[in-house]
Design a protein around this motif. Structure first.
Motif, PDB file in Angstrom:
ATOM      1  N   SER A 184       0.559   3.919  10.507  1.00 22.03           N
ATOM      2  CA  SER A 184       1.254   4.597   9.378  1.00 22.03           C
ATOM      3  C   SER A 184       0.419   5.677   8.570  1.00 22.03           C
ATOM      4  N   ALA A 185      -0.775   5.478   8.390  1.00 22.53           N
ATOM      5  CA  ALA A 185      -1.758   6.362   7.697  1.00 22.53           C
ATOM      6  C   ALA A 185      -1.804   7.823   8.782  1.00 22.53           C
ATOM      7  N   ILE A 186      -1.977   7.525  10.081  1.00 22.03           N
ATOM      8  CA  ILE A 186      -2.119   8.609  10.748  1.00 22.03           C
ATOM      9  C   ILE A 186      -0.725   9.465  10.730  1.00 22.03           C
ATOM     10  N   LYS A 187       0.378   8.766  10.956  1.00 23.31           N
ATOM     11  CA  LYS A 187       1.772   9.675  10.950  1.00 23.31           C
ATOM     12  C   LYS A 187       1.786  10.197   9.569  1.00 23.31           C
ATOM     13  N   LEU A 208      -0.084  13.417   9.605  1.00 24.45           N
ATOM     14  CA  LEU A 208       0.419  14.339  10.475  1.00 24.45           C
ATOM     15  C   LEU A 208       1.886  14.958  10.006  1.00 24.45           C
ATOM     16  N   GLY A 209       2.468  14.181   9.199  1.00 28.50           N
ATOM     17  CA  GLY A 209       3.901  14.372   8.493  1.00 28.50           C
ATOM     18  C   GLY A 209       4.801  14.243   9.703  1.00 28.50           C
ATOM     19  N   VAL A 210       4.782  13.040  10.326  1.00 31.23           N
ATOM     20  CA  VAL A 210       5.747  12.518  11.322  1.00 31.23           C
ATOM     21  C   VAL A 210       6.162  11.197  10.950  1.00 31.23           C
ATOM     22  N   LYS A 211       7.443  10.927  11.111  1.00 29.44           N
ATOM     23  CA  LYS A 211       8.193   9.687  11.019  1.00 29.44           C
ATOM     24  C   LYS A 211       7.924   8.418  12.127  1.00 29.44           C
ATOM     25  N   TRP A 216       0.957  -1.321   0.026  1.00 28.74           N
ATOM     26  CA  TRP A 216       0.153  -0.109  -0.045  1.00 28.74           C
ATOM     27  C   TRP A 216       0.973   1.328  -0.026  1.00 28.74           C
ATOM     28  N   PRO A 217       1.559   1.629  -1.199  1.00 33.82           N
ATOM     29  CA  PRO A 217       2.563   2.742  -1.130  1.00 33.82           C
ATOM     30  C   PRO A 217       2.191   4.049  -0.626  1.00 33.82           C
ATOM     31  N   ARG A 218       0.921   4.432  -0.912  1.00 34.58           N
ATOM     32  CA  ARG A 218       0.532   5.568  -0.487  1.00 34.58           C
ATOM     33  C   ARG A 218       0.522   5.926   1.029  1.00 34.58           C
ATOM     34  N   ILE A 219       0.388   4.866   1.783  1.00 32.67           N
ATOM     35  CA  ILE A 219       0.236   4.983   3.196  1.00 32.67           C
ATOM     36  C   ILE A 219       1.577   4.539   3.910  1.00 32.67           C
ATOM     37  N   SER A 220       2.023   3.372   3.322  1.00 34.79           N
ATOM     38  CA  SER A 220       3.032   2.586   4.075  1.00 34.79           C
ATOM     39  C   SER A 220       4.265   2.218   2.861  1.00 34.79           C
ATOM     40  N   PRO A 221       5.125   3.059   2.346  1.00 36.19           N
ATOM     41  CA  PRO A 221       5.823   2.764   1.398  1.00 36.19           C
ATOM     42  C   PRO A 221       6.739   1.734   1.412  1.00 36.19           C
TER      43      PRO A 221
END
Length: 263
Positions: free
Chosen positions: A214-217, A220-223, A159-164
């Motif tokens: 992963s989608a939440i992060k 929010l732009g956090v690693k 699911w590359p858009r969410i968890s590459p």
């Protein structure tokens, strides 16, 4: 991740994983006040991380919400009464009273984390040690085989858009590892023969828990949810799969019988 990925994070990841395993398994085996204390600690840390991510300008508020979550978990575990279970929603609702990113997501995920923390204790004390060890073993096997399968085989992304970083090879390797755990518990602990299939489903639920965090992060732009655990990020980064797996097992138990061990 492709087969050419570096392995620089492997040593701290393994060492931190061993430390967590010692503490976690020790609490699971001991049960009682020890597993309750672990649930209280996890609840507080998970809500603190989520609150800090969704309102980074208010770190003091995040600490207060983490403390509120820990106290709510103490109250829930002290009474085990149906009305007390409503307290699982308290940190999420309290955090949503002030502006923050993705307020609805915060309420839902905070409540899910609280339910999962309570669910670990409820499964351990209600169904016995073997059930919770099976669940944890499924999640760990799925994570470990998924990690190595994805890095060694690579291939298309799940699911590359969410968890590459997640690949189909790692995802399927995780299912296979979980199924093997189910077969091992069937052979060694007298579990039902269909446990291998349920184990794969639990692994998938755990992977979806990972994807959800992963989608939440990503939004929010956090690693990482925090930097508490070397090689793993934060508590949510490490226990996101447990959240998904425990919620799935709870829902399964509401509709269908859970596996019995030693029969």
């Amino acid at each position: 991740m492709s087969g050419g990925a570096t392995w620089d994070d492997l040593a701290p990841r393994v060492l931190a994983g061993i430390a967590m395993a010692v503490v976690g398994i020790g609490a699971l085996v001991a049960g009682g006040v020890w597993i309750a204390a672990l649930a209280v600690l996890l609840a507080g840390l998970m809500i603190w991380e989520l609150a800090a991510m969704t309102a980074p300008a208010r770190p003091g508020e995040a600490r207060i919400l983490g403390l509120l979550a820990a106290l709510a978990m103490v109250a829930i575990l002290w009474r085990h009464a149906p009305l007390m279970l409503a307290l699982v929603a308290l940190p999420g609702v309290a955090g949503a009273l002030r502006s923050r990113r993705d307020r609805i997501v915060f309420v839902i995920y905070a409540t899910a984390a609280m339910i999962a923390a309570y669910g670990v204790v409820a499964l351990r004390e209600g169904l016995g040690l073997a059930v919770i060890l099976w669940l944890v073993a499924v999640v760990v096997a799925s994570d470990v085989l998924g990690y190595f399968g994805g890095r060694m085989i690579g291939g298309p992304k799940f699911w590359p858009r969410i968890s590459p970083k997640k690949t189909w090879s790692g995802t399927i390797a995780g299912w296979a590892g979980a199924a093997l755990v189910g077969l091992a518990f069937t052979a060694a602990a007298g579990a039902p023969g269909w446990l291998f299939a349920l184990s794969a489903l639990v692994a998938f639920a755990g992977q979806m828990g990972d994807i959800a965090e992963s989608a939440i992060k990503r939004r929010l732009g956090v690693k990482d949810s925090s930097r508490l655990i070397p090689g793993h990020g934060g508590v949510l980064d490490r226990f996101d799969a447990i959240i998904g797996a425990v919620l799935f097992v709870i829902l399964w138990g509401l509709v269908l019988p859970l596996p019995q061990f030693g029969g």
